[in-house]
Scaffold this motif. Structure first.
Motif, PDB file in Angstrom:
ATOM      1  N   UNK A 152       0.694  -1.080   0.141  1.00  8.97           N
ATOM      2  CA  UNK A 152       0.300  -0.435   0.404  1.00  8.97           C
ATOM      3  C   UNK A 152       0.471   1.014   0.276  1.00  8.97           C
ATOM      4  N   UNK A 153       0.561   2.295  -0.941  1.00  9.89           N
ATOM      5  CA  UNK A 153       1.289   2.743  -0.996  1.00  9.89           C
ATOM      6  C   UNK A 153       0.757   4.050  -0.410  1.00  9.89           C
ATOM      7  N   UNK A 154       1.947   4.522   0.763  1.00 12.42           N
ATOM      8  CA  UNK A 154       1.648   6.155   1.707  1.00 12.42           C
ATOM      9  C   UNK A 154       1.941   7.200   1.063  1.00 12.42           C
ATOM     10  N   UNK A 155       1.753   8.156   1.844  1.00 12.07           N
ATOM     11  CA  UNK A 155       2.158  10.024   1.382  1.00 12.07           C
ATOM     12  C   UNK A 155       3.409  10.483   1.338  1.00 12.07           C
ATOM     13  N   UNK A 156       4.245   9.178   1.732  1.00 11.47           N
ATOM     14  CA  UNK A 156       5.804   9.600   2.104  1.00 11.47           C
ATOM     15  C   UNK A 156       6.720   8.967   1.188  1.00 11.47           C
ATOM     16  N   UNK A 157       5.864   7.859   0.582  1.00 10.98           N
ATOM     17  CA  UNK A 157       6.635   7.443  -0.929  1.00 10.98           C
ATOM     18  C   UNK A 157       7.282   8.103  -1.334  1.00 10.98           C
ATOM     19  N   UNK A 158       8.527   7.788  -1.938  1.00  8.35           N
ATOM     20  CA  UNK A 158       9.373   8.330  -2.982  1.00  8.35           C
ATOM     21  C   UNK A 158       8.752   8.723  -4.460  1.00  8.35           C
ATOM     22  N   UNK A 159       7.737   9.825  -4.916  1.00  8.01           N
ATOM     23  CA  UNK A 159       7.700   9.433  -6.196  1.00  8.01           C
ATOM     24  C   UNK A 159       8.291   9.376  -7.306  1.00  8.01           C
ATOM     25  N   UNK A 160       8.055   7.994  -8.163  1.00 11.62           N
ATOM     26  CA  UNK A 160       8.750   8.198  -9.837  1.00 11.62           C
ATOM     27  C   UNK A 160       7.990   7.822 -11.072  1.00 11.62           C
ATOM     28  N   UNK A 161       7.153   9.045 -11.238  1.00 11.21           N
ATOM     29  CA  UNK A 161       6.245   9.050 -11.971  1.00 11.21           C
ATOM     30  C   UNK A 161       6.449   7.977 -13.012  1.00 11.21           C
ATOM     31  N   UNK A 162       5.941   6.904 -14.147  1.00 13.71           N
ATOM     32  CA  UNK A 162       6.366   5.737 -15.040  1.00 13.71           C
ATOM     33  C   UNK A 162       6.168   7.311 -16.114  1.00 13.71           C
ATOM     34  N   UNK A 163       5.696   7.293 -16.745  1.00 10.66           N
ATOM     35  CA  UNK A 163       5.482   8.861 -17.613  1.00 10.66           C
ATOM     36  C   UNK A 163       4.846  10.326 -17.773  1.00 10.66           C
ATOM     37  N   UNK A 164       4.923  11.541 -18.839  1.00  9.92           N
ATOM     38  CA  UNK A 164       4.587  12.353 -19.256  1.00  9.92           C
ATOM     39  C   UNK A 164       3.599  12.647 -17.918  1.00  9.92           C
ATOM     40  N   UNK A 165       2.011  12.113 -18.566  1.00  8.62           N
ATOM     41  CA  UNK A 165       1.034  12.399 -17.418  1.00  8.62           C
ATOM     42  C   UNK A 165       1.197  12.995 -15.992  1.00  8.62           C
ATOM     43  N   UNK A 166       2.837  11.316 -15.278  1.00  6.99           N
ATOM     44  CA  UNK A 166       2.376  11.564 -13.904  1.00  6.99           C
ATOM     45  C   UNK A 166       3.752  12.551 -13.287  1.00  6.99           C
ATOM     46  N   UNK A 167       4.552  12.907 -14.013  1.00  6.81           N
ATOM     47  CA  UNK A 167       5.502  13.952 -14.451  1.00  6.81           C
ATOM     48  C   UNK A 167       4.830  15.183 -14.482  1.00  6.81           C
ATOM     49  N   UNK A 168       3.802  15.437 -14.866  1.00  7.68           N
ATOM     50  CA  UNK A 168       3.156  16.979 -15.462  1.00  7.68           C
ATOM     51  C   UNK A 168       2.776  16.826 -13.393  1.00  7.68           C
ATOM     52  N   UNK A 169       2.151  15.575 -13.617  1.00  4.34           N
ATOM     53  CA  UNK A 169       1.129  15.761 -11.668  1.00  4.34           C
ATOM     54  C   UNK A 169       2.280  15.734 -10.845  1.00  4.34           C
ATOM     55  N   UNK A 170       2.828  15.575 -10.766  1.00  3.62           N
ATOM     56  CA  UNK A 170       3.826  15.924  -9.365  1.00  3.62           C
ATOM     57  C   UNK A 170       4.437  17.028  -9.473  1.00  3.62           C
ATOM     58  N   UNK A 171       5.150  17.775 -10.237  1.00  4.76           N
ATOM     59  CA  UNK A 171       5.422  18.822 -10.820  1.00  4.76           C
ATOM     60  C   UNK A 171       4.187  20.124  -9.775  1.00  4.76           C
ATOM     61  N   UNK A 172       2.884  19.922 -10.502  1.00  4.46           N
ATOM     62  CA  UNK A 172       2.324  20.957  -9.783  1.00  4.46           C
ATOM     63  C   UNK A 172       2.220  20.756  -8.628  1.00  4.46           C
ATOM     64  N   UNK A 173       2.493  19.149  -8.114  1.00  5.18           N
ATOM     65  CA  UNK A 173       2.000  19.326  -6.133  1.00  5.18           C
ATOM     66  C   UNK A 173       3.542  19.665  -5.202  1.00  5.18           C
ATOM     67  N   UNK A 174       4.346  19.652  -6.319  1.00  5.13           N
ATOM     68  CA  UNK A 174       5.694  20.474  -5.948  1.00  5.13           C
ATOM     69  C   UNK A 174       6.336  22.387  -5.469  1.00  5.13           C
ATOM     70  N   UNK A 175       5.041  22.629  -7.007  1.00 11.88           N
ATOM     71  CA  UNK A 175       4.491  24.134  -6.368  1.00 11.88           C
ATOM     72  C   UNK A 175       3.346  24.159  -5.719  1.00 11.88           C
ATOM     73  N   UNK A 176       2.924  23.483  -5.772  1.00 20.03           N
ATOM     74  CA  UNK A 176       1.653  23.655  -4.369  1.00 20.03           C
ATOM     75  C   UNK A 176       2.472  23.612  -3.036  1.00 20.03           C
ATOM     76  N   UNK A 177       2.959  22.261  -2.442  1.00 21.44           N
ATOM     77  CA  UNK A 177       4.174  22.134  -1.749  1.00 21.44           C
ATOM     78  C   UNK A 177       4.544  23.307  -0.937  1.00 21.44           C
ATOM     79  N   UNK A 178       5.369  23.678  -1.744  1.00 23.90           N
ATOM     80  CA  UNK A 178       6.460  25.082  -1.965  1.00 23.90           C
ATOM     81  C   UNK A 178       5.577  26.417  -2.258  1.00 23.90           C
ATOM     82  N   UNK A 179       5.030  26.195  -1.803  1.00 25.37           N
ATOM     83  CA  UNK A 179       4.283  27.827  -2.625  1.00 25.37           C
ATOM     84  C   UNK A 179       4.026  28.516  -1.261  1.00 25.37           C
ATOM     85  N   UNK A 180       4.066  27.739   0.619  1.00 33.73           N
ATOM     86  CA  UNK A 180       3.627  28.554   1.247  1.00 33.73           C
ATOM     87  C   UNK A 180       2.065  29.050   1.455  1.00 33.73           C
ATOM     88  N   UNK A 181       1.689  28.012   0.927  1.00 32.37           N
ATOM     89  CA  UNK A 181       0.044  28.529   0.757  1.00 32.37           C
ATOM     90  C   UNK A 181      -0.967  27.152   1.673  1.00 32.37           C
TER      91      UNK A 181
END
Length: 319
Positions: free
Chosen positions: A118-147
């Protein structure tokens, strides 16, 4: 609470809008590119400044982002899934509204995981395609936004409105055609993959709960149970009353390859290359949903058979 919903016309957004509108304490404004939006705004071309001015005028308490794209090339996916989120984050930083951000991520951000885990939130993300990469980049932007922000990583949403291009949507369409033509045999490919399916109405409940909570960071949203597509096809046949034979086409031969584990202490292991699956997550994915339970008070309520029955009802209407 005044809520601004971005992407209300999409698959997830429609159900989120219905859920929020059912809450008399919520005043909802929908923003998007379609004619059904209260306010027309294209996140891929609009400026953060223009969006910030709108936020100051509306003054929402929460901004919910359900917008994005699952199809297209890498450039389009980055534009719709990453650049758009950068615009939202920058607009919220410039705005004086102080709104909370609820962003919809996806399980594809994690990439392949170990069979049976079962994949938990602390798992190291390693997306296997461009869709997952684009969504992961968005998540990193949100988490790093300070909001004040939370990312809901939704695994495999299903139920009414499931797109025909989604795996369960394709299954229903293939079965509809077989029943319409009287075929007593249905040949399907790629049924070995196992995914964590969660009903879209349960996802909408999670978004509502996240909007009202103080949770931050990443929260997985799934059923907590992986289901083989072959088993889902059998359930769908029973729901549809299809009495023909289901035959799985042989997967193309492939070498075994390493897949990195997603739990603390997991080691690399070898699994056979699975039949290609569009999300780039290999043969197995299952969410650890304890954080959603503990921080949002959320649990899935709708089982897969009910979701499949609703998918079939829509497919049968096209017969």
């Amino acid at each position: 609470m005044r809520a601004l919903l971005i992407g209300a016309g999409g698959y997830l957004g429609r159900f989120v809008a219905d859920r929020l509108l059912a809450d008399p304490a919520v005043q909802l404004t929908a923003l998007g590119r379609g004619d059904g939006a209260d306010v027309r705004f294209d996140l891929t071309t609009g400026s953060p400044g223009a969006l910030a001015r709108f936020l100051d005028a509306v003054h929402p308490g929460v901004v919910i982002n359900c917008a994005g794209s699952t199809r297209g090339g890498a450039r389009d996916l980055i534009r719709h899934n990453t650049v758009a989120v950068a615009t939202i984050c920058e607009a919220l930083r410039r705005s004086h509204c102080g709104a909370r951000l609820v962003h919809i991520g996806c399980g594809a951000e994690y990439g392949p995981s170990q069979q049976g885990s079962s994949t938990a939130e602390d798992a190291v993300p390693r997306p296997g395609g461009p869709y997952g990469v684009s969504k992961l980049a968005a998540t990193e932007l949100v988490l790093g936004s300070g909001l004040d922000a939370v990312v809901l990583r939704v695994f495999s949403p299903t139920g009414p409105g499931t797109p025909a291009g989604a795996p369960l949507g394709r299954l229903a369409e293939a079965m509809r055609r077989a029943m319409q033509s009287g075929d007593g045999e249905l040949k399907l490919a790629g049924l070995a993959a196992q995914r964590d399916f969660v009903d879209v109405r349960d996802v909408a409940r999670a978004v509502h709960a996240a909007s009202l909570s103080a949770a931050q960071g990443i929260v997985n949203i799934g059923s907590g149970r992986a289901v083989r597509l072959r088993d889902a096809a059998a359930v769908l046949a029973r729901v549809a009353g299809y009495g023909g034979a289901l035959h799985e086409l042989d997967a193309p031969p492939g070498p075994v390859r390493p897949v990195l584990g997603h739990q603390r202490g997991d080691s690399d292991h070898m699994v056979p290359t699975p039949f290609p699956y569009p999300d780039g997550c290999g043969g197995w994915q299952q969410a650890d949903v304890r954080t959603a339970r503990d921080r949002l008070g959320w649990r899935p309520r709708i089982n897969l058979e009910e979701s499949l029955a609703d998918i079939w009802m829509e497919a049968a209407c096209r017969m």
